[in-house]
Design a protein around this motif. Structure first.
Motif, mmCIF file in Angstrom:
data_model
loop_
_atom_site.group_PDB
_atom_site.id
_atom_site.type_symbol
_atom_site.label_atom_id
_atom_site.label_comp_id
_atom_site.label_asym_id
_atom_site.label_seq_id
_atom_site.Cartn_x
_atom_site.Cartn_y
_atom_site.Cartn_z
ATOM 1 N N ARG A 123 0.806 -1.225 0.000
ATOM 2 C CA ARG A 123 0.000 0.000 0.000
ATOM 3 C C ARG A 123 0.839 1.275 0.000
ATOM 4 O O ARG A 123 0.298 2.370 -0.152
ATOM 5 C CB ARG A 123 -0.983 0.011 1.180
ATOM 6 N N ILE A 124 2.154 1.158 0.137
ATOM 7 C CA ILE A 124 3.027 2.330 0.180
ATOM 8 C C ILE A 124 3.573 2.620 -1.220
ATOM 9 O O ILE A 124 4.036 1.709 -1.912
ATOM 10 C CB ILE A 124 4.192 2.102 1.172
ATOM 11 N N PRO A 125 3.557 3.881 -1.679
ATOM 12 C CA PRO A 125 4.075 4.236 -3.003
ATOM 13 C C PRO A 125 5.546 3.846 -3.185
ATOM 14 O O PRO A 125 6.320 3.798 -2.234
ATOM 15 C CB PRO A 125 3.910 5.766 -3.052
ATOM 16 N N GLU A 126 5.919 3.575 -4.440
ATOM 17 C CA GLU A 126 7.248 3.058 -4.771
ATOM 18 C C GLU A 126 8.383 3.938 -4.255
ATOM 19 O O GLU A 126 9.427 3.434 -3.828
ATOM 20 C CB GLU A 126 7.380 2.904 -6.295
ATOM 21 N N GLN A 127 8.210 5.271 -4.311
ATOM 22 C CA GLN A 127 9.328 6.157 -3.967
ATOM 23 C C GLN A 127 9.652 6.166 -2.485
ATOM 24 O O GLN A 127 10.644 6.765 -2.066
ATOM 25 C CB GLN A 127 9.042 7.589 -4.442
ATOM 26 N N PHE A 128 8.835 5.486 -1.680
ATOM 27 C CA PHE A 128 9.061 5.488 -0.232
ATOM 28 C C PHE A 128 9.382 4.104 0.320
ATOM 29 O O PHE A 128 9.227 3.860 1.517
ATOM 30 C CB PHE A 128 7.833 6.051 0.490
ATOM 31 N N LYS A 129 9.865 3.193 -0.547
ATOM 32 C CA LYS A 129 10.197 1.858 -0.058
ATOM 33 C C LYS A 129 11.318 1.241 -0.874
ATOM 34 O O LYS A 129 11.554 1.620 -2.021
ATOM 35 C CB LYS A 129 8.965 0.951 -0.086
ATOM 36 N N ASP A 130 12.010 0.293 -0.267
ATOM 37 C CA ASP A 130 13.099 -0.410 -0.933
ATOM 38 C C ASP A 130 12.522 -1.328 -2.005
ATOM 39 O O ASP A 130 11.596 -2.102 -1.734
ATOM 40 C CB ASP A 130 13.877 -1.229 0.102
ATOM 41 N N PRO A 131 13.044 -1.284 -3.228
ATOM 42 C CA PRO A 131 12.508 -2.124 -4.298
ATOM 43 C C PRO A 131 12.557 -3.619 -3.988
ATOM 44 O O PRO A 131 11.739 -4.392 -4.496
ATOM 45 C CB PRO A 131 13.409 -1.788 -5.506
ATOM 46 N N GLU A 132 13.492 -4.028 -3.137
ATOM 47 C CA GLU A 132 13.630 -5.442 -2.797
ATOM 48 C C GLU A 132 12.890 -5.808 -1.509
ATOM 49 O O GLU A 132 12.975 -6.949 -1.046
ATOM 50 C CB GLU A 132 15.111 -5.801 -2.684
ATOM 51 N N GLY A 133 12.199 -4.835 -0.925
ATOM 52 C CA GLY A 133 11.371 -5.132 0.242
ATOM 53 C C GLY A 133 12.100 -5.213 1.560
ATOM 54 O O GLY A 133 11.551 -5.717 2.543
ATOM 55 N N CYS A 134 13.338 -4.693 1.626
ATOM 56 C CA CYS A 134 14.087 -4.785 2.882
ATOM 57 C C CYS A 134 13.685 -3.706 3.885
ATOM 58 O O CYS A 134 13.977 -3.850 5.077
ATOM 59 C CB CYS A 134 15.585 -4.707 2.602
ATOM 60 N N TRP A 135 13.062 -2.628 3.432
ATOM 61 C CA TRP A 135 12.511 -1.621 4.344
ATOM 62 C C TRP A 135 11.384 -0.885 3.634
ATOM 63 O O TRP A 135 11.330 -0.847 2.404
ATOM 64 C CB TRP A 135 13.575 -0.617 4.804
ATOM 65 N N THR A 136 10.485 -0.345 4.435
ATOM 66 C CA THR A 136 9.336 0.375 3.883
ATOM 67 C C THR A 136 9.095 1.632 4.704
ATOM 68 O O THR A 136 9.119 1.599 5.931
ATOM 69 C CB THR A 136 8.068 -0.492 3.911
ATOM 70 N N GLY A 137 8.850 2.744 4.010
ATOM 71 C CA GLY A 137 8.570 4.005 4.678
ATOM 72 C C GLY A 137 7.085 4.208 4.922
ATOM 73 O O GLY A 137 6.242 3.627 4.229
ATOM 74 N N PHE A 138 6.788 5.028 5.924
ATOM 75 C CA PHE A 138 5.397 5.359 6.252
ATOM 76 C C PHE A 138 5.399 6.606 7.118
ATOM 77 O O PHE A 138 6.409 6.977 7.705
ATOM 78 C CB PHE A 138 4.701 4.188 6.966
ATOM 79 N N ALA A 139 4.254 7.290 7.192
ATOM 80 C CA ALA A 139 4.049 8.384 8.148
ATOM 81 C C ALA A 139 5.232 9.353 8.196
ATOM 82 O O ALA A 139 6.125 9.217 9.033
ATOM 83 C CB ALA A 139 3.777 7.812 9.542
ATOM 84 N N ALA A 140 5.230 10.355 7.319
ATOM 85 C CA ALA A 140 6.411 11.197 7.128
ATOM 86 C C ALA A 140 6.312 12.563 7.795
ATOM 87 O O ALA A 140 5.234 13.022 8.166
ATOM 88 C CB ALA A 140 6.655 11.389 5.632
ATOM 89 N N ARG A 141 7.478 13.200 7.917
ATOM 90 C CA ARG A 141 7.597 14.588 8.340
ATOM 91 C C ARG A 141 8.203 15.393 7.211
ATOM 92 O O ARG A 141 8.897 14.856 6.360
ATOM 93 C CB ARG A 141 8.515 14.709 9.553
ATOM 94 N N LEU A 142 7.979 16.685 7.229
ATOM 95 C CA LEU A 142 8.621 17.606 6.294
ATOM 96 C C LEU A 142 9.712 18.394 7.001
ATOM 97 O O LEU A 142 9.540 18.797 8.161
ATOM 98 C CB LEU A 142 7.599 18.597 5.739
ATOM 99 N N ARG A 143 10.801 18.632 6.306
ATOM 100 C CA ARG A 143 11.772 19.606 6.784
ATOM 101 C C ARG A 143 11.216 20.986 6.459
ATOM 102 O O ARG A 143 10.761 21.250 5.329
ATOM 103 C CB ARG A 143 13.121 19.422 6.092
ATOM 104 N N VAL A 144 11.228 21.862 7.446
ATOM 105 C CA VAL A 144 10.634 23.190 7.263
ATOM 106 C C VAL A 144 11.529 24.269 7.867
ATOM 107 O O VAL A 144 12.346 24.007 8.754
ATOM 108 C CB VAL A 144 9.235 23.289 7.917
#
Length: 347
Positions: A123-144
Motif C-alpha cells: 500500500r506504500i508508493p514506490e518512492q518510499f520503499k526499498d525495491p527489494e522489500g528490505c525496508w518500507t517508509g510510512f508516516a512522514a515529516r517535512l523539513r521546514v
C-alpha cells in the motif's frame, strides 16, 4: 530367534535412536515455545510518547508481547542503527522502527535486513520503499523553516533575506544525527560534498547557532531567541499546540521538498519471523498512519487513507507527497556526509 544368534548391539542402538528422537522432539518444542512466547524486540527511534501507545495497541490486538528499546533525542536513529551494526553476529533486535529511512537503507546495504513484501508494503508508493522489500517508509515529516512571526514573516522572500545576512538569530540542529543528517545528505546528493562543506562552513562563520536537536531549534525560535530555524513539522506542531508565535514553510532542494518517512524493517537472523511480519504490516496499515496523523506529531500519511479523517494541519501537505526528493538511492551520499561530519564533531 536363538539368543545366541541375536545381534549383540541391537538393543543399545535402539535405545540410542529413541533417546535422540526424544531429544530432537524436545528441542523442537523448546524452539516452538520460544517463538510463540518470547517478546518481539523492537528498536524504536520514533518518539516513545507516540510509538509506545501504538506498540501497546499491537500487543492487545495480536497477543504478541513487544519489548521496545528507545534512543535519546540527541543520537536518535543513528545510535540504534550503529547498535544493530555492532550486534551483527549476535542480533538482539527483531524489528527496527526508524524515524527516518537513510540509516535503514544503510543496514540493507550491509546485508543486515530481511526482505518482506506483505500487505503493508503493497500500500506504500514506490518512492518510499526499498525495491527489494528490505525496508518500507510510512508516516512522514517535512523539513521546514520555522519562523517567529513576531519577528519574521513565513514568506520565501523574507527568509531568503535573513539567510543572506548574519545568522546569529538562525538555528539548526547538529547535522551528525537525525533528520538534519538526512537534510545534509540530500544537499550532498544535489550539490556534491565540496559545495556542502563550503556552505556549512560559511553558515558557521556567519554565526548560525548549532543546537543539540530539532526540539531545541523549535524552542529558540518559539521563545524569540532566534527569528528562524531549520526543523521538522513534528517539532513545529509542538510549538503550535503551545500557542507560540510560529509559522512554517517547507524547505526545498532542487525544487523538491524533503519528506522524511518513518521506516520499518525486519532484522536478519530473527527467530520470530512470523511475529515480525505481523508488526510490519500493522505499522504500515492505514490505521496506524491515521493515528500518527492525528497525534501531536502530525505525521503525513503516505499510503491510501481516508483523507477526510486527516486533520487540516496535516492535510495541507497532501500535495507535497508527489513532490518529495527521492531518498531510495542515497546510501553513498550518506556515507560521504557522515564520514565528514564525524571528522568534524568526533575528533
Amino acid at each position: 530367534m536363538n539368543e545366541l544368534n541375536r545381534p549383540q548391539g541391537a538393543p543399545g542402538w535402539i535405545t540410542l535412536a529413541v533417546v535422540l528422537l526424544l531429544a530432537l522432539l524436545c528441542i523442537g518444542v523448546v524452539f516452538y515455545y520460544q517463538e510463540q512466547n518470547e517478546s518481539l524486540v523492537v528498536y524504536c527511534a520514533h518518539d516513545s510518547i507516540f510509538s509506545e501507545k501504538i506498540l501497546k495497541e499491537f500487543e492487545q490486538e495480536t497477543g504478541i508481547h513487544v519489548e521496545p528499546r528507545f534512543d535519546t533525542e540527541a543520537t536518535k536513529s543513528l545510535g540504534l542503527t550503529n547498535l544493530i551494526i555492532r550486534e551483527e553476529k549476535y542480533p538482539q533486535c527483531d524489528v527496527f522502527w526508524n524515524n527516518q529511512t537513510l540509516g535503514t537503507a544503510d543496514l540493507k546495504a550491509r546485508g543486515l535486513l530481511e526482505s518482506y513484501q506483505g500487505a503493508g508494503y503493497e500500500r506504500i508508493p514506490e518512492q518510499f520503499k526499498d525495491p527489494e522489500g528490505c525496508w518500507t517508509g510510512f508516516a512522514a515529516r517535512l523539513r521546514v523553516y520555522i519562523t517567529n512571526t513576531d519577528q519574521l514573516a513565513a514568506k520565501p522572500a523574507a527568509i531568503e533575506e535573513v539567510l543572506a545576512g548574519p545568522l546569529n538569530e538562525v538555528a539548526i540542529a547538529k547535522p551528525l544525527y537525525g533528520t538534519t543528517l538526512t537534510h545534509f545528505t540530500v544537499l550532498c546528493d544535489a550539490w556534491g560534498l565540496d559545495r556542502l562543506k563550503a556552505w556549512f562552513a560559511a553558515q558557521q562563520k556567519r554565526g548560525i547557532q548549532v543546537t543539540s536537536g530539532n526540539s531545541q531549534v523549535k524552542n529558540l525560535v518559539a521563545g524569540g531567541a532566534c527569528r528562524l530555524g531549520y526543523t521538522d513539522t513534528d517539532d513545529y506542531f509542538v510549538a503550535v499546540d503551545e500557542q507560540q508565535p510560529v509559522a512554517a514553510i517547507p524547505i526545498t532542494v532542487e525544487d523538491k521538498v524533503i519528506l522524511i518517512p518513518n521506516s520499518v524493517a525486519i532484522i536478519k537472523g530473527t527467530h520470530k519471523r512470523k511475529q515480525a511480519e505481523k508488526l510490519v504490516d500493522y505499522l504500515l496499515s492505514e490505521k496506524v498512519e491515521l493515528e500518527l496523523a492525528k497525534s501531536q506529531s502530525r505525521q503525513i500519511p503516505l499510503g491510501p487513507v481516508d483523507w477526510e479523517q486527516v486533520p487540516p494541519d496535516v492535510k495541507q501537505y497532501q500535495s507535497e507527497i508527489k513532490n518529495a526528493y527521492p531518498l531510495t538511492n542515497l546510501v553513498k551520499p550518506r556515507e560521504q556526509t557522515l564520514a565528514w561530519l564525524k571528522s568534524e564533531y568526533l575528533k
